[in-house]
Design a protein around this motif. Structure first.
Motif, PDB file in Angstrom:
ATOM      1  N   GLN A 228      51.434  40.613  27.680  1.00 33.25           N
ATOM      2  CA  GLN A 228      52.211  41.716  27.135  1.00 33.25           C
ATOM      3  C   GLN A 228      52.636  41.344  25.711  1.00 33.25           C
ATOM      4  OE1 GLN A 228      55.908  42.330  29.088  1.00 33.25           O
ATOM      5  NE2 GLN A 228      56.201  44.399  28.288  1.00 33.25           N
TER       6      GLN A 228
ATOM      7  N   ARG B  37      45.637  46.387  36.440  1.00 34.61           N
ATOM      8  CA  ARG B  37      45.450  45.090  37.097  1.00 34.61           C
ATOM      9  C   ARG B  37      43.972  44.906  37.379  1.00 34.61           C
ATOM     10  NH1 ARG B  37      48.494  45.362  42.025  1.00 34.61           N
ATOM     11  NH2 ARG B  37      46.663  46.291  42.972  1.00 34.61           N
TER      12      ARG B  37
ATOM     13  N   THR C 177      47.555  42.801  33.846  1.00 30.01           N
ATOM     14  CA  THR C 177      47.700  41.689  34.777  1.00 30.01           C
ATOM     15  C   THR C 177      46.349  41.382  35.401  1.00 30.01           C
ATOM     16  OG1 THR C 177      48.215  43.040  36.721  1.00 30.01           O
ATOM     17  CG2 THR C 177      50.049  42.437  35.289  1.00 30.01           C
TER      18      THR C 177
ATOM     19  N   GLU D 269      60.708  40.700  34.005  1.00 31.02           N
ATOM     20  CA  GLU D 269      61.048  39.291  33.844  1.00 31.02           C
ATOM     21  C   GLU D 269      62.178  38.982  34.806  1.00 31.02           C
ATOM     22  OE1 GLU D 269      62.240  35.499  32.816  1.00 31.02           O
ATOM     23  OE2 GLU D 269      63.614  37.178  32.467  1.00 31.02           O
TER      24      GLU D 269
ATOM     25  N   LEU E 216      55.652  45.316  35.164  1.00 29.46           N
ATOM     26  CA  LEU E 216      56.106  43.943  34.964  1.00 29.46           C
ATOM     27  C   LEU E 216      57.616  43.887  34.767  1.00 29.46           C
ATOM     28  CD1 LEU E 216      53.363  42.559  32.539  1.00 29.46           C
ATOM     29  CD2 LEU E 216      53.665  42.026  34.961  1.00 29.46           C
TER      30      LEU E 216
ATOM     31  N   GLU F 203      50.050  47.862  37.997  1.00 30.35           N
ATOM     32  CA  GLU F 203      51.250  47.052  38.202  1.00 30.35           C
ATOM     33  C   GLU F 203      52.238  47.312  37.076  1.00 30.35           C
ATOM     34  OE1 GLU F 203      51.110  42.708  40.393  1.00 30.35           O
ATOM     35  OE2 GLU F 203      49.796  43.025  38.697  1.00 30.35           O
TER      36      GLU F 203
ATOM     37  N   TRP G 254      57.799  35.911  35.566  1.00 35.76           N
ATOM     38  CA  TRP G 254      57.508  37.332  35.613  1.00 35.76           C
ATOM     39  C   TRP G 254      57.102  37.708  37.028  1.00 35.76           C
ATOM     40  CZ3 TRP G 254      54.108  38.788  30.763  1.00 35.76           C
ATOM     41  CH2 TRP G 254      54.776  38.376  29.593  1.00 35.76           C
ATOM     42  N   GLU G 255      57.317  38.978  37.349  1.00 31.10           N
ATOM     43  CA  GLU G 255      56.902  39.517  38.642  1.00 31.10           C
ATOM     44  C   GLU G 255      56.133  40.812  38.410  1.00 31.10           C
ATOM     45  OE1 GLU G 255      57.354  38.407  41.693  1.00 31.10           O
ATOM     46  OE2 GLU G 255      58.961  36.908  41.555  1.00 31.10           O
ATOM     47  N   GLY G 256      55.118  41.033  39.251  1.00 25.39           N
ATOM     48  CA  GLY G 256      54.437  42.317  39.270  1.00 25.39           C
ATOM     49  C   GLY G 256      55.107  43.231  40.284  1.00 25.39           C
TER      50      GLY G 256
ATOM     51  N   ALA H 142      49.803  37.548  33.409  1.00 21.58           N
ATOM     52  CA  ALA H 142      50.193  38.828  32.837  1.00 21.58           C
ATOM     53  C   ALA H 142      50.343  38.669  31.338  1.00 21.58           C
ATOM     54  CB  ALA H 142      51.502  39.318  33.454  1.00 21.58           C
TER      55      ALA H 142
END
Length: 451
Positions: free
Chosen positions: A188, A68, A173, A86, A84, A82, A39-41, A186
């Motif tokens: 979810q 966050r 996050t 994938e 999110l 933030e 995952w990336e913020g 993170a």
């Protein structure tokens, strides 16, 4: 099969570059395997760039906003917002957009690349050959580089067990410092992604699990458990969870790919520039870099000079690297009192070659973006603007400087006529020139505002 451009690597940067070139009319081949998990913020700036790539309303790609939170050494709270994404879903969506623009997409791997007869020829693992006069390298961290302190990111996805006791995840996050590195996670729905960044080899900053004080737990596979032992909130989030994917490890150090002066070969994404994830700009830099390289290559394909275009890209990548290094170093220095990991990492960043020493403003010939072409122009270079400034408010600065220094009675009206720009814009540009101190003579007090 022959193409105009061969893009090797189908991550976000490679796919965006390929799509933009195909949309401009180039025959583009895109070759690459699937993206890695994780995952990336995302920041607001990243969202804006994704919107320009057609992903502003795509369901199941970007989720949020999420709150966050976190804590640095000394108890300073970290707060913010933030979104999110994938990684595999983002890469797949951008790759689909590239195909829709006419890109020849190959789910394959280039195993060798050779130059001959005015073309690059890439042999793929499946046995095919792709040829093009231009290659864009987007396969990640390859080739010669400058880099910051070596760091490793270890991440894993978890899923809450259906019969687990306790409340469901609170979406959001979190980022926290540990004695041996830092942790971002993170949450979810019923999914949790945990990533820990530390040294590949623990050295003097070896980490120790309370239940196993000897020997030190230096193996990256132990980092998530060790982080949970130091961060109660992470331990609480992991309670009742099971791993939902394999452990993923990847380099996390800041790197600058060194570009040879070969205008037939370009770099984009991590192949060109990768920042320390503590800077939080990975996706943004990948997308921005893709746009930059696509613009430069389009300039060359439209008849522009290749050397200035290549230099234009290289200088901007170097500037982004220097800015990212300063940002990351400041974060590590802020936490330097916590442990040797933080102080030594900060010191390593601070030992990197410093920015150029202050110097007097000067006029130089530099590559600039002029319409859809990258061309060399006279620019004003200052310590604050090492790549040079060509115009302010669309007023060419060097031409304006020439008028102001040569006219016997310089006025805004006269300057506007000399450079063929509106008087209000010229007044703004004159103010900028005065602030830099580059004018050879002092203007009369009324010049910037009067006629």
């Amino acid at each position: 099969m022959s193409h105009d451009v061969l893009v090797i690597g189908a991550g976000p940067a490679g796919s965006v570059t390929a799509r933009r070139l195909a949309a401009a009319g180039a025959r583009v081949a895109l070759v690459g395997a699937a993206a890695r998990a994780g995952w990336e913020g995302l920041s607001r700036r990243s969202l804006a760039l994704l919107a320009e790539e057609g992903l502003d309303g795509a369901p199941g790609i970007v989720d949020g906003p999420f709150a966050r939170s976190g804590e640095w050494a000394g108890g300073r709270s970290v707060v913010g917002t933030e979104w999110l994404v994938e990684r595999r879903a983002l890469a797949a969506a951008l790759r689909w957009r590239a195909r829709a623009a006419g890109v020849d997409d190959r789910r394959d791997t280039v195993t060798s690349l050779k130059w001959g007869g005015g073309q690059w020829r890439g042999l793929t693992r499946a046995g095919g050959t792709l040829a093009a006069p231009l290659v864009i390298e987007a396969r990640g961290r390859r080739g010669p580089e400058r880099h910051g302190p070596l760091l490793l990111a270890v991440g894993r996805q978890f899923r809450r067990l259906r019969d687990a006791a306790g409340a469901p995840f609170q979406p959001g996050t979190h980022i926290h410092a540990t004695d041996f590195g830092w942790c971002w996670w993170a949450a979810q729905a019923d999914a949790l992604w945990v990533q820990v960044v530390g040294r590949p080899r623990a050295g003097r900053a070896s980490i120790t699990h309370p239940a196993m004080p000897h020997p030190p737990m230096a193996h990256p596979a132990a980092w998530i458990a060790a982080a949970a032992a130091q961060i109660p909130a992470l331990a609480c989030a992991l309670a009742g969870c099971r791993p939902d994917d394999d452990l993923a490890a990847s380099p996390a150090h800041a790197r600058l790919g060194l570009q040879a002066r070969d205008t037939t070969r370009w770099r984009v994404g991590d192949a060109a520039l990768a920042l320390d994830p503590l800077s939080g700009q990975g996706v943004y830099e990948a997308l921005r870099g893709a746009r930059l390289v696509a613009t430069a290559v389009q300039s060359v394909m439209c008849g522009g000079d290749a050397l200035p275009a290549h230099r234009f890209v290289t200088e901007r990548q170097e500037e982004s690297w220097a800015s990212g290094v300063r940002t990351a170093g400041a974060f590590y220095r802020e936490n330097a009192g916590r442990s040797a990991f933080w102080s030594e990492t900060a010191a390593a960043y601070e030992r990197l070659p410093p920015s150029a020493a202050p110097f007097a403003p000067r006029v130089e010939r530099r590559p600039v973006l002029s319409g859809d072409r990258i061309q060399e122009r006279d620019v004003i270079v200052t310590a604050q603007h090492p790549r040079g400034v060509w115009h302010v408010a669309d007023v060419p600065l060097v031409s304006l400087k020439g008028y102001l220094e040569s006219a016997e009675h310089a006025t805004v009206t006269g300057a506007a006529a000399a450079v063929d720009r509106p008087a209000a814009a010229v007044a703004s540009a004159i103010h900028w020139l005065e602030q830099t101190g580059i004018l050879a003579r002092r203007l009369r007090p009324g010049v910037p505002l009067g006629g």
